[in-house]
Write an enzyme that holds these catalytic residues in place. Structure first.
Site, PDB file in Angstrom:
ATOM      1  N   HIS A 184      -7.157   0.796  -6.719  1.00 19.50           N
ATOM      2  CA  HIS A 184      -7.381  -0.074  -5.539  1.00 19.50           C
ATOM      3  C   HIS A 184      -8.052  -1.371  -6.022  1.00 19.50           C
ATOM      4  O   HIS A 184      -9.220  -1.630  -5.739  1.00 19.50           O
ATOM      5  CB  HIS A 184      -8.263   0.676  -4.526  1.00 19.50           C
ATOM      6  N   ARG A 218       0.879  -1.190   0.000  1.00 18.57           N
ATOM      7  CA  ARG A 218       0.000   0.000   0.000  1.00 18.57           C
ATOM      8  C   ARG A 218       0.904   1.223   0.000  1.00 18.57           C
ATOM      9  O   ARG A 218       1.728   1.404   0.908  1.00 18.57           O
ATOM     10  CB  ARG A 218      -0.914   0.001   1.230  1.00 18.57           C
ATOM     11  N   CYS A 220     -16.421   1.820   0.029  1.00 21.13           N
ATOM     12  CA  CYS A 220     -15.254   0.987   0.349  1.00 21.13           C
ATOM     13  C   CYS A 220     -14.858   1.098   1.817  1.00 21.13           C
ATOM     14  O   CYS A 220     -14.186   0.213   2.341  1.00 21.13           O
ATOM     15  CB  CYS A 220     -14.088   1.353  -0.560  1.00 21.13           C
TER      16      CYS A 220
HETATM   17  N1   CP Z   1     -11.341   0.024   2.065  1.00 20.89           N
HETATM   18  C1   CP Z   1     -10.075  -0.056   2.532  1.00 20.89           C
HETATM   19  O1   CP Z   1      -9.114  -0.303   1.804  1.00 20.89           O
HETATM   20  O2   CP Z   1      -9.995   0.127   3.882  1.00 20.89           O
HETATM   21  P1   CP Z   1      -8.665   0.349   4.717  1.00 20.89           P
HETATM   22  O3   CP Z   1      -8.070   1.661   4.304  1.00 20.89           O
HETATM   23  O4   CP Z   1      -9.107   0.338   6.153  1.00 20.89           O
HETATM   24  O5   CP Z   1      -7.715  -0.777   4.423  1.00 20.89           O
HETATM   25  N1  NVA Z   2      -9.808   6.882  -1.776  1.00 22.86           N
HETATM   26  C1  NVA Z   2      -9.488   6.414  -0.447  1.00 22.86           C
HETATM   27  C2  NVA Z   2      -9.744   4.952  -0.318  1.00 22.86           C
HETATM   28  C3  NVA Z   2      -9.562   4.405   1.067  1.00 22.86           C
HETATM   29  C4  NVA Z   2      -9.782   2.916   1.118  1.00 22.86           C
HETATM   30  C5  NVA Z   2      -8.043   6.751  -0.124  1.00 22.86           C
HETATM   31  O1  NVA Z   2      -7.172   6.536  -0.974  1.00 22.86           O
HETATM   32  O2  NVA Z   2      -7.775   7.219   0.986  1.00 22.86           O
END
Ligand code: CP
Ligand code: NVA
Length: 315
Positions: free
Chosen positions: A128, A101, A270
């Protein structure tokens, strides 16, 4: 070496396998899944916060018989200037897979290119994909008859994506819509159209027609099967928070907007959600809101993605 950096990285038979395995894993429960990662360690390299992604991957690796190793960027030498390439080469000598990530999408591409283990994109500022496969699976669970064709149930469906239409989730939904035979109607403020860099990718994949953009949220939700939103201030966008909250206010998912979609439309997010900002508390409390099914399905879908990649790495 096969990686999962974007939605289109799996071949069509592998996409079908992911959906079938996810359904099977969910039905059987965690302890009964085959130990396809036995005697393996998979590392999670995270540059950003996470609840769902981190926990679902750690639990999923454990349930597949493997050992999860969580690495915060700042706790390893990468945070003190060691290169992405050397980090990939070193980790490849120790672990069997890497879940990343990060902010820059090029980080996951560089890790994949320099290392010799499968890399999974667990969110970049650009895409994502684990979330999209999970969301599509979650919709298909609702729409496919019991034991029926999960992927077939997605074809021709319409998603209305409201709010930050230039974020990673919006980009990923365009690729997801193209891949699964759906259409995503993006509704956001002027200036939040998908960025040129992303459109070049969408067009290269042949998905230029999988999306539309409007500044009118009512137009987007008309005939929609799903009303979807995401945070208005993604990780890394905090400096623009004040301005974004004003610009995106007209795109809050309200009971009125959800009511203007198909009568059986689902609400999805999400997560994390911010009640009173991108969505009202009333919508979050509505029976059509399936956000916690989505969250749970991260576990089952990502286990399926890891199982498919591990199988390919062994071949
Ligand atoms: N939706 C999602 O990716 O959640 P987190 O940021 O908590 O991992
Ligand atoms: N668009 C958001 C998604 C979080 C799961 C971000 O990147 O923070």
């Amino acid at each position: 070496m096969k990686h999962f950096l974007k939605e289109t990285d799996l071949q069509s038979h592998q996409v079908a396998e992911v959906f079938a395995l996810a359904r099977d894993f969910k039905a059987k429960g965690g302890r009964h899944t085959p130990p396809v990662l036995a005697n393996q360690t998979w590392a999670l390299l995270f540059f950003k916060s996470s609840t769902r992604t981190r926990v679902s991957f750690e639990v999923g690796i454990h349930e597949l018989g493997g050992n999860p190793l969580f690495l915060n960027r700042n706790d390893i030498q990468l945070g003190r200037g060691e290169s992405i390439e050397d980090t990939a080469k070193v980790l490849s000598r120790f672990v069997h897979g890497l879940i990343v990530r990060t902010y820059d999408h090029s980080d996951v591409e560089r890790l994949a290119a320099a290392g010799s283990i499968p890399v999974i994109n667990a969110l970049t500022g650009f895409l994502h994909p684990c979330q999209i496969y999970t969301d599509a699976f979650t919709m298909a669970e609702r729409w496919a008859p019991k034991g029926g064709d999960l992927l077939g149930s997605l074809k021709g469906r319409k998603i209305a994506f409201l709010g930050d239409t230039a974020c990673n989730m919006a980009n990923s939904w365009v690729l997801g819509a193209g891949l699964f035979g759906m259409h995503v109607a993006l509704a956001g403020p002027a200036g939040f159209e998908p960025m040129a860099e992303f459109l070049a990718l969408a067009q290269k994949e042949g998905f230029g027609d999988a999306y539309s953009f409007t500044t009118d949220p009512m137009e987007a939700v008309k005939d929609a099967d799903v009303v979807y939103t995401d945070v208005w201030v993604s990780m890394g966008m905090e400096d623009d928070a004040k301005e974004r909250l004003v610009q995106m206010a007209p795109y809050q998912v309200t009971e009125e907007l959800l009511g203007a979609a198909k009568p059986d439309a689902l609400f999805m997010h999400c997560l994390p959600a911010h009640a009173g900002k991108e969505v009202t508390q009333g919508v979050l409390d509505d029976p059509r809101c399936i956000i916690f099914d989505q969250a749970e399905n991260r576990l089952h879908t990502q286990k399926a993605i890891m199982a498919v990649l591990a199988q390919q790495a062994r071949a």
